[in-house]
Motif scaffolding. Structure first.
Motif, mmCIF file in Angstrom:
data_model
loop_
_atom_site.group_PDB
_atom_site.id
_atom_site.type_symbol
_atom_site.label_atom_id
_atom_site.label_comp_id
_atom_site.label_asym_id
_atom_site.label_seq_id
_atom_site.Cartn_x
_atom_site.Cartn_y
_atom_site.Cartn_z
ATOM 1 N N ASN A 1 38.344 22.308 48.212
ATOM 2 C CA ASN A 1 37.087 22.759 48.810
ATOM 3 C C ASN A 1 36.023 23.049 47.760
ATOM 4 N N GLY A 2 36.265 22.689 46.505
ATOM 5 C CA GLY A 2 35.279 22.915 45.452
ATOM 6 C C GLY A 2 35.793 23.904 44.424
ATOM 7 N N PRO A 3 34.947 24.269 43.465
ATOM 8 C CA PRO A 3 35.378 25.160 42.393
ATOM 9 C C PRO A 3 35.697 26.560 42.917
ATOM 10 N N VAL A 4 36.628 27.198 42.256
ATOM 11 C CA VAL A 4 36.970 28.576 42.591
ATOM 12 C C VAL A 4 36.427 29.485 41.504
ATOM 13 N N LEU A 5 36.670 30.748 41.643
ATOM 14 C CA LEU A 5 36.124 31.727 40.717
ATOM 15 C C LEU A 5 36.572 31.491 39.278
ATOM 16 N N GLN A 6 35.640 31.624 38.369
ATOM 17 C CA GLN A 6 35.936 31.592 36.945
ATOM 18 C C GLN A 6 36.528 32.959 36.566
ATOM 19 N N PRO A 7 37.139 33.086 35.374
ATOM 20 C CA PRO A 7 37.799 34.344 34.994
ATOM 21 C C PRO A 7 36.907 35.581 35.104
ATOM 22 N N ASP A 8 35.654 35.507 34.663
ATOM 23 C CA ASP A 8 34.772 36.679 34.741
ATOM 24 C C ASP A 8 34.453 37.052 36.180
ATOM 25 N N GLU A 9 34.280 36.048 37.027
ATOM 26 C CA GLU A 9 34.010 36.299 38.446
ATOM 27 C C GLU A 9 35.244 36.888 39.134
ATOM 28 N N LEU A 10 36.420 36.381 38.796
ATOM 29 C CA LEU A 10 37.665 36.909 39.344
ATOM 30 C C LEU A 10 37.849 38.369 38.919
ATOM 31 N N HIS A 11 37.575 38.650 37.665
ATOM 32 C CA HIS A 11 37.663 40.013 37.137
ATOM 33 C C HIS A 11 36.745 40.941 37.932
ATOM 34 N N LYS A 12 35.526 40.504 38.172
ATOM 35 C CA LYS A 12 34.564 41.319 38.922
ATOM 36 C C LYS A 12 35.052 41.548 40.352
ATOM 37 N N LEU A 13 35.594 40.504 40.994
ATOM 38 C CA LEU A 13 36.130 40.632 42.355
ATOM 39 C C LEU A 13 37.262 41.662 42.393
ATOM 40 N N ILE A 14 38.139 41.616 41.411
ATOM 41 C CA ILE A 14 39.275 42.541 41.353
ATOM 42 C C ILE A 14 38.793 43.970 41.182
ATOM 43 N N LEU A 15 37.851 44.195 40.267
ATOM 44 C CA LEU A 15 37.321 45.549 40.061
ATOM 45 C C LEU A 15 36.645 46.069 41.326
ATOM 46 N N GLN A 16 35.901 45.206 42.018
ATOM 47 C CA GLN A 16 35.229 45.623 43.247
ATOM 48 C C GLN A 16 36.246 45.959 44.335
ATOM 49 N N SER A 17 37.285 45.150 44.448
ATOM 50 C CA SER A 17 38.330 45.394 45.440
ATOM 51 C C SER A 17 39.009 46.741 45.188
ATOM 52 N N LEU A 18 39.334 47.012 43.938
ATOM 53 C CA LEU A 18 39.989 48.280 43.609
ATOM 54 C C LEU A 18 39.063 49.459 43.881
ATOM 55 N N ASP A 19 37.777 49.292 43.593
ATOM 56 C CA ASP A 19 36.803 50.340 43.880
ATOM 57 C C ASP A 19 36.709 50.570 45.393
ATOM 58 N N ASP A 20 36.648 49.487 46.161
ATOM 59 C CA ASP A 20 36.574 49.596 47.625
ATOM 60 C C ASP A 20 37.784 50.328 48.196
ATOM 61 N N ASP A 21 38.942 50.134 47.573
ATOM 62 C CA ASP A 21 40.179 50.743 48.060
ATOM 63 C C ASP A 21 40.494 52.082 47.401
ATOM 64 N N GLN A 22 39.520 52.641 46.703
ATOM 65 C CA GLN A 22 39.605 53.970 46.090
ATOM 66 C C GLN A 22 40.723 54.099 45.068
ATOM 67 N N ALA A 23 40.898 53.052 44.246
ATOM 68 C CA ALA A 23 41.848 53.137 43.136
ATOM 69 C C ALA A 23 41.362 54.210 42.167
ATOM 70 N N GLN A 24 42.301 54.828 41.494
ATOM 71 C CA GLN A 24 41.967 55.893 40.549
ATOM 72 C C GLN A 24 42.169 55.409 39.123
ATOM 73 N N GLU A 25 41.353 55.928 38.223
ATOM 74 C CA GLU A 25 41.474 55.666 36.788
ATOM 75 C C GLU A 25 41.623 54.169 36.488
ATOM 76 N N VAL A 26 40.668 53.385 36.959
ATOM 77 C CA VAL A 26 40.687 51.937 36.741
ATOM 78 C C VAL A 26 40.259 51.661 35.303
ATOM 79 N N VAL A 27 41.107 50.933 34.582
ATOM 80 C CA VAL A 27 40.836 50.577 33.192
ATOM 81 C C VAL A 27 40.947 49.064 33.063
ATOM 82 N N SER A 28 39.963 48.464 32.393
ATOM 83 C CA SER A 28 39.974 47.027 32.150
ATOM 84 C C SER A 28 40.112 46.795 30.650
ATOM 85 N N ILE A 29 41.060 45.947 30.285
ATOM 86 C CA ILE A 29 41.311 45.639 28.872
ATOM 87 C C ILE A 29 41.032 44.159 28.655
ATOM 88 N N PRO A 30 39.999 43.831 27.874
ATOM 89 C CA PRO A 30 39.733 42.415 27.596
ATOM 90 C C PRO A 30 40.801 41.848 26.667
#
Length: 132
Positions: free
Chosen positions: A15-44
């Protein structure tokens, strides 16, 4: 939906291109924020490890919340056209979600403090506290 076999970070579907790594990372952070995850840490991890571009570590208040966050996150990743493998969902003390370019660890707080992944994978840098 079937994904074609392509090099890491260059995924596409019929169906076409899917999310690139940075976009996927942003989606994951937003999902965790929406679900009230605590102490979210991202390590590049770019240039430091070949396993993924990012590692995200977060906590839930209970096994039930960890399981719920994991299930919703996997569904959102799949809706975005990416593949995700899940380990640890039955007990939900520590759930690992491997979305290829982003690896997510969801913990109950006491399990997280025992394993202390942020320190192990921090490469001497202070991990980024994610504010999605």
């Amino acid at each position: 939906m079937e994904l074609a076999t392509v090099p890491r970070g260059k995924a596409s579907s019929r169906n076409g291109p899917v999310l690139q790594p940075d976009e996927l990372h942003k989606l994951i952070l937003q999902s965790l924020d929406d679900d009230q995850a605590q102490e979210v840490v991202s390590i590049p991890l770019q240039g430091k490890s070949s396993i993924a571009d990012y590692m995200v570590v977060a906590s839930g208040r209970s096994s039930r919340q960890v399981a719920s966050m994991a299930q919703k996150l996997v569904e959102r990743i799949k809706q975005a056209g990416r593949h995700a493998r899940v380990e640890g969902l039955p007990t939900a003390d520590w759930v690992l979600i491997d979305a290829e370019d982003v690896v997510v660890h969801l913990f109950r707080p006491e399990v997280r403090s025992f394993y202390n992944l942020e320190r192990m994978w921090g490469f001497g840098d202070a991990p980024e506290v994610a504010n999605a």
